[in-house]
Scaffold this motif. Structure first.
Motif, short mmCIF file in Angstrom:
data_model
loop_
_atom_site.label_atom_id
_atom_site.label_comp_id
_atom_site.label_asym_id
_atom_site.label_seq_id
_atom_site.Cartn_x
_atom_site.Cartn_y
_atom_site.Cartn_z
N ASP A 172 7.95 -3.72 -7.27
CA ASP A 172 6.56 -3.44 -7.96
C ASP A 172 6.25 -2.13 -7.68
O ASP A 172 4.98 -1.85 -7.58
CB ASP A 172 5.70 -4.36 -7.77
CG ASP A 172 5.64 -4.60 -6.18
OD1 ASP A 172 6.31 -4.12 -5.33
OD2 ASP A 172 4.51 -5.57 -5.76
N LEU A 173 7.07 -1.12 -7.44
CA LEU A 173 6.71 0.04 -6.66
C LEU A 173 5.81 1.09 -7.82
O LEU A 173 4.64 1.47 -7.68
CB LEU A 173 7.79 1.04 -6.18
CG LEU A 173 7.53 2.49 -5.68
CD1 LEU A 173 6.16 2.40 -4.80
CD2 LEU A 173 8.60 3.19 -5.44
N LYS A 174 6.36 0.75 -9.15
CA LYS A 174 5.75 1.66 -10.26
C LYS A 174 4.65 1.11 -10.46
O LYS A 174 3.51 2.10 -10.68
CB LYS A 174 6.86 1.51 -11.40
CG LYS A 174 6.26 2.56 -12.55
CD LYS A 174 7.47 2.32 -13.72
CE LYS A 174 7.06 3.47 -14.76
NZ LYS A 174 5.77 2.93 -15.60
N GLY A 175 4.40 -0.33 -10.61
CA GLY A 175 3.24 -0.74 -10.83
C GLY A 175 2.01 -0.46 -9.83
O GLY A 175 0.57 -0.39 -10.28
N PHE A 176 2.43 -0.55 -8.72
CA PHE A 176 1.69 -0.13 -7.47
C PHE A 176 0.94 1.26 -7.53
O PHE A 176 -0.06 1.60 -7.10
CB PHE A 176 2.65 -0.19 -6.12
CG PHE A 176 1.83 0.09 -4.81
CD1 PHE A 176 0.58 -0.36 -4.26
CD2 PHE A 176 2.04 1.59 -4.09
CE1 PHE A 176 0.10 -0.08 -3.14
CE2 PHE A 176 1.31 1.78 -3.08
CZ PHE A 176 0.38 1.00 -2.61
N VAL A 177 1.80 2.44 -8.00
CA VAL A 177 1.35 3.66 -7.93
C VAL A 177 0.74 4.10 -9.31
O VAL A 177 0.00 5.00 -9.36
CB VAL A 177 2.39 4.60 -7.80
CG1 VAL A 177 2.96 4.31 -6.31
CG2 VAL A 177 3.68 4.78 -8.67
N ASP A 178 0.93 3.30 -10.55
CA ASP A 178 0.41 3.75 -11.73
C ASP A 178 -1.04 3.89 -11.76
O ASP A 178 -1.74 2.78 -11.25
CB ASP A 178 0.86 2.50 -12.72
CG ASP A 178 2.18 2.78 -13.20
OD1 ASP A 178 2.61 4.07 -12.96
OD2 ASP A 178 2.88 2.06 -14.06
N ASN A 179 -1.74 4.81 -12.40
CA ASN A 179 -2.99 5.02 -12.61
C ASN A 179 -3.61 5.37 -11.21
O ASN A 179 -4.77 4.89 -11.18
CB ASN A 179 -3.67 3.83 -13.07
CG ASN A 179 -3.16 3.68 -14.58
OD1 ASN A 179 -2.92 4.61 -15.38
ND2 ASN A 179 -2.98 2.50 -14.86
N ASP A 180 -3.10 5.89 -10.13
CA ASP A 180 -3.77 5.89 -8.85
C ASP A 180 -2.89 7.06 -8.34
O ASP A 180 -2.11 7.31 -7.82
CB ASP A 180 -3.29 4.87 -7.90
CG ASP A 180 -4.28 5.10 -6.76
OD1 ASP A 180 -4.29 5.91 -6.25
OD2 ASP A 180 -4.90 4.05 -6.04
N LYS A 181 -3.87 8.31 -8.56
CA LYS A 181 -3.55 9.75 -8.42
C LYS A 181 -2.87 9.84 -6.62
O LYS A 181 -2.06 10.52 -6.45
CB LYS A 181 -4.32 10.76 -8.49
CG LYS A 181 -4.51 10.77 -10.02
CD LYS A 181 -5.60 11.92 -10.19
CE LYS A 181 -5.75 12.07 -11.76
NZ LYS A 181 -6.77 13.01 -12.13
N LEU A 182 -3.83 9.23 -5.92
CA LEU A 182 -3.17 9.40 -4.32
C LEU A 182 -1.94 8.59 -3.82
O LEU A 182 -1.16 9.00 -3.29
CB LEU A 182 -4.43 8.83 -3.41
CG LEU A 182 -4.21 8.71 -1.95
CD1 LEU A 182 -3.97 10.18 -1.46
CD2 LEU A 182 -5.27 7.74 -1.36
#
Length: 351
Positions: free
Chosen positions: A111-121
């Motif tokens: 779930d790494l991609k889902g974790f970072v999606d829509n979160d710039k930091l």
């Protein structure tokens, strides 16, 4: 002999899939490298919680890192804000002290991609972390497409999980078939679907039983789980490895109705002995099973699909059940063997 510095969790402190996988991998690496370990001693109940003890552990590990030189840094990427920042600090400090050395980052989650999606930091930290790494290890080829947004695919290497324990090949399939016993073996975490499983068992008709085994991670959740105990549902503590194989070999089916998974070791432990599984089609689970496997749960409708799968699998006659067991064993041998895992792991650490 080249040195590998490993930073991560091991099962003597917290028993879960990643710590057990780490144990298998460092045991192999120890045969061929000078292995140095900085162990992250985080209790299972502290996962996903930011505590002062975790900050103190981070500072202690950084001090050890300053005193260590190695040809390789090997560590697992933790999927949390604290986890990715911690990993980024480890890698930056290591590269500062060992500029010519290699960094191998192992991603066990799907779930790494889902974790970072829509979160710039999150996206910034993960992108730069993976950019400065030498190699990135994933569990399944399905992950390559997700990670290609961060860096070139040539840095990504696939390393499937495996089981190192010796298994007794003397399995009584007929006794297993007659047991009518279902198993849930995982830590008691809500995302493992334990509440859905208990709800279904206390609602569905049938002569089958459910035995649950796991570690208590949250007192409030465990109290809710305890309320589901009945004549057909037993709630038990975590089991040791030598006990686990005996329990697996005496069951009809393993059920894991998870909401989030990578490549669960318990599925490999089951299919290696030919134990059929009912599992959610999430993460890389589908690729752990033969093509067109008929007992996958719908993530969007777990309880309904679980009832359907249970009705179908308990309608098998013995010949059908035995054929399914052999197909699962063969699939494990062809795709997840220890020898194959060892070869692929050593390729990752080639100069």
């Amino acid at each position: 002999m080249k040195r590998v510095l490993f930073i991560g969790e091991l099962p003597n402190i917290a028993v879960h899939g990643i710590s057990k996988s780490n144990y298998v991998n460092i045991a192999i690496l120890r045969e061929y490298f000078d292995l140095c370990i900085i162990q992250e001693k985080i209790q299972l109940s502290d996962h996903n919680r930011l505590r002062l003890s975790k900050v103190n552990l981070l500072l202690s590990n950084i001090l050890q890192l300053f005193g260590t030189r190695a040809h390789f840094l090997y560590l697992v990427l933790s999927i949390s804000i604290f986890g990715i920042i911690k990993t980024y600090l480890y890698v930056c400090i290591f590269k500062l002290l060992n500029p010519l050395s290699s960094v191998v980052i192992h991603i066990h989650r799907s779930d790494l991609k889902g974790f970072v999606d829509n979160d710039k930091l999150k996206h910034f930290v993960v992108k730069n972390l993976l950019k400065i790494s030498t190699k990135v290890v994933v569990l399944d080829k399905k992950a390559i497409e997700d990670l290609s947004v961060f860096f070139v695919e040539t840095k990504i290497m696939v390393l499937k999980n495996t089981i190192a324990d010796v298994v007794d090949d003397n399995i009584n399939y007929k006794q297993r078939f007659d047991s009518r016993k279902c198993l849930f073996i995982s830590n008691y975490i809500k995302e493992k679907g334990i509440l859905d499983l208990i709800a279904v068992f206390n609602d569905i008709n049938g002569d089958f039983l459910l035995d649950c085994y796991g570690s208590k991670t949250d007192t409030e959740l465990y109290n809710i789980i305890e309320q589901g105990r009945s004549d057909r549902v037993s709630i038990n503590d975590q089991i040791l490895s030598n006990e686990k194989m005996k329990i697996i070999q005496g069951a009809y089916v393993l059920i894991l109705p998870s909401y989030n998974e990578g490549q669960p070791l318990i599925i490999l432990e089951a299919i290696r002995t030919g134990l059929p599984v009912i599992v959610t089609d999430v993460g890389y689970v589908k690729n752990m099973l033969p093509p067109y496997y008929p007992y996958l749960l719908d993530l969007n409708n777990i309880q309904v699909s679980l009832k359907q799968c249970m009705n179908r699998i308990f309608c098998l006659n013995y010949e059908e059940y035995y054929a399914l067991s052999l197909a699962l064993q063969n699939f494990y041998s062809e795709n997840f063997s220890y020898d194959s895992h060892k070869r692929e792991l050593l390729k990752i650490f080639q100069a």
